[in-house]
Each structure stands twice: as C-alpha cells, then as structure tokens.
Write an enzyme that holds these catalytic residues in place. Structure first.
Site, PDB file in Angstrom:
ATOM      1  N   HIS A 269       0.785  -1.166   0.203  1.00  0.00           N
ATOM      2  CA  HIS A 269       0.110   0.104  -0.095  1.00  0.00           C
ATOM      3  C   HIS A 269       0.934   1.163  -0.023  1.00  0.00           C
ATOM      4  CE1 HIS A 269      -3.980   1.707  -0.041  1.00  0.00           C
ATOM      5  NE2 HIS A 269      -4.539   1.088   0.720  1.00  0.00           N
TER       6      HIS A 269
ATOM      7  N   ASP B 104      -2.361   1.473  -4.926  1.00  0.00           N
ATOM      8  CA  ASP B 104      -3.634   1.948  -4.299  1.00  0.00           C
ATOM      9  C   ASP B 104      -4.722   0.899  -4.579  1.00  0.00           C
ATOM     10  OD1 ASP B 104      -4.741   2.595  -6.717  1.00  0.00           O
ATOM     11  OD2 ASP B 104      -3.730   4.649  -6.676  1.00  0.00           O
TER      12      ASP B 104
END
Length: 336
Positions: free
Chosen positions: A306, A310
């Site tokens: 992350h 995304d």
C-alpha cells in the site's frame, strides 16, 4: 591451490582439508567435519558435501551441481478423460505416517530453507499489505484447456491452468507496470522491472519454494507450460538451481490445488504484489437472461504494497486479468 587457500584440521590422526568458507558453513550448522566424507581432491571437504549432509538431516532443497545440467524426463502421455457429467465430491485422504509418541518435547534448530523463510517473512511483515478479492468464471477456459491438452501432450508437455493464469497476469502487468516493480529500503525510489519473472509457489516435501518463469512477457502459453513442467520436475527432485529461485518480480500461489477459496497471501520482498488462487468449483450462476447455469468458479485473493499501490490500481489490474481468463480468446489480440 596455494597453502593460504586452505586450512587443515587434525581428526583422528589425519588431516581434513577444507576452505575457511566450508568450515564456517559447518560451524553455523553445528556440523563436525569428522562426520563428513569429502569428495574433493585428497578427500577435501567441499561446500556440496556440507550441503548434501545438511539436506539428509533437514530436508533442505539444494541447487544442482554446475558440472552437469539436470534435464527432467518428459511426462508420460496421459489419456484425456471425458469430463464427467456429475463429479463425485472428493474426500481428502490423510497422509499415512507412523506416529511415534515419546512423551517428551522436541527442540530442533531452524535450518536450510526454513531459516530462509523466517528471514523473508520477517521482512515481508514490515510491508503494509492490503487485500482485494474477486471470483472468476473459468467456464470457457476449462473448455479451451480440454481442447488443447491433447495437443500439448503430443509435444511432451502437461498443460495445466497455471500457464494461462501466468500469461494473463503478464498481459495485465504491461498495462499496470507498478505491480511489477520494487521499492528501495529507504522508500525513495521505485524500480519498474523490464522482465516479467513470475514466481509460482510450490508445495514440496522439502517445504515451500517459489521458482519463477523468466521473461513471461515474450513467452507463449505453451512455452510457459514447458518451463513450468521443468521447474516442477526439478522442484520435486530437490534440484532447483539458484537462478530458478531468484529474480522474481511478481508471484502467483495456486493454493487451490490443495483446497480453500480465499486466503491472505504475503508479499515476497522485494516484490510489491502477489495473488493466491483458490480451487475451481462448479457453482450455479445466472446468465444475462436470468437463467441458472453451471459455472466453473475460481476465487482470487490479491495482496499489494500500500506504500506505492492503491486499491483502484489493484482492482483495475484484477478486472483486466479476469477478463482475459473469462474470455480467453481475447488474449490473442494482445499476445506477442
């Protein structure tokens, strides 16, 4: 070799020849050189002798000797059975092993590939993971594979679903290269990998290994299948080389061959994404007319880093990968 390159050890009245590196390897694994039979010149103990001894004790997977290339035998041709109308539910058979109850706790050192796994997983858990899951209708792909299996067998290759999954992933990575990248330790630079070296997690008697198929972006489905056959044969024999186990840029884990639907795969650093594939099930689904039909459904679970990926990017990649597998003919438009 010069005197400085080797040291000697006095054992039971005779000298044992071994390099400092070999002695250090033996010491790290609590191995006495007196227990090793050297295969080098003048009974010199080589690194391979230590590794072979360690393999017998721990079940570690060893790379093959560079002196000879191991060529796995071609798989025997298999008859292609007609798909059964109603598949009987498979009942897992427990592995029959003798059970020895000593009444005492047992402590043993973590060595070999298990030790490497500890190091890799400790590094992996520093990565902020996020997950994304979906289901894939493989009805058309199942039919296509049944048609192509006899052709592949004639050419000496066993054709599973995995080559299609791998090639579809590579086509998706061309559109979303961030998933085929790596992040430096200081999180300052992202390196986009030119090659799609897609790893395949394999469950072997020696433990979990993840060899990779190199340069998938320029390989055909048949070439991927052939390379998978080679890796699986060497993996089962414990003969995978270092080049087969390093350099991966993206990974797929087909845990569905054992069982299960969804899972939470752990990213293998320095990669930034991994996918886990569930078992294929025949389930009822609705078509466009609202009619119920039998569908070959597989679940997929993605994990991504992350810090640089995304959720929207992961979802779009998964949708593209899914579209290739649900409509395998569409891959022909993008194959190179």
């Amino acid at each position: 070799m010069s005197h400085e390159e080797h040291t000697h050890q006095e054992i039971k009245g005779h000298k044992t020849l071994a390099t400092p590196a070999v002695r250090r390897l033996a010491m790290e694994n609590n191995i006495k050189l007196s227990e090793i039979v050297g295969t080098g010149k003048d009974n010199r103990i080589l690194k391979e002798d230590i590794l072979n001894y360690l393999a017998k004790q721990t079940g570690a997977i060893l790379p093959p000797s560079p002196k000879a290339e191991i060529v796995p035998p071609l798989p025997k041709p298999e008859s292609v059975p007609a798909p059964p109308k109603d598949k009987a539910r498979k009942i897992p058979v427990p592995v029959s092993r003798p059970i020895v109850f000593s009444g005492k706790d047992k402590t043993e050192p973590i060595t070999g590939f298990h030790k490497a796994m500890v190091k890799t997983m400790n590094a992996a858990l520093k990565i902020p993971h996020f997950g994304y899951c979906d289901e894939i209708d493989l009805t058309q792909l199942v039919q296509l594979r049944e048609e192509l299996k006899p052709l592949a067998q004639i050419r000496g290759v066993k054709l599973s679903f995995m080559p299609f999954f791998i090639k579809a992933a590579s086509l998706g990575l061309l559109q979303y290269p961030i998933l085929n990248a790596s992040l430096d330790e200081n999180c300052q630079n992202v390196t986009y990998k030119a090659s799609h070296n897609i790893g395949v997690a394999m469950d072997t008697e020696q433990g979990l290994i993840v060899p990779n198929v190199k340069n998938v972006q320029v390989c055909s489905v048949f070439e991927i299948a052939s390379e998978l056959n080679r890796l699986q044969a060497l993996g089962s024999a414990g003969q995978l080389g270092t080049s087969d186990l390093t350099g991966g840029t993206f990974t797929l884990s087909n845990v569905g061959t054992i069982g299960g639907t969804y899972t939470k795969p752990v990213i293998l650093p320095p990669e930034v994404a991994i996918g886990a594939l569930g078992k294929i099930q025949v389930l009822p689904r609705f078509n466009g007319k609202g009619e119920v039909f039998k569908a070959q459904i597989m679940n997929v679970s993605w994990s991504a880093d992350h810090r640089i990926i995304d959720g929207a990017t992961m979802a779009r990649f998964s949708n593209l990968w899914k579209s290739y597998l649900e409509n395998p003919a569409s891959m022909l438009l993008d194959l190179k």
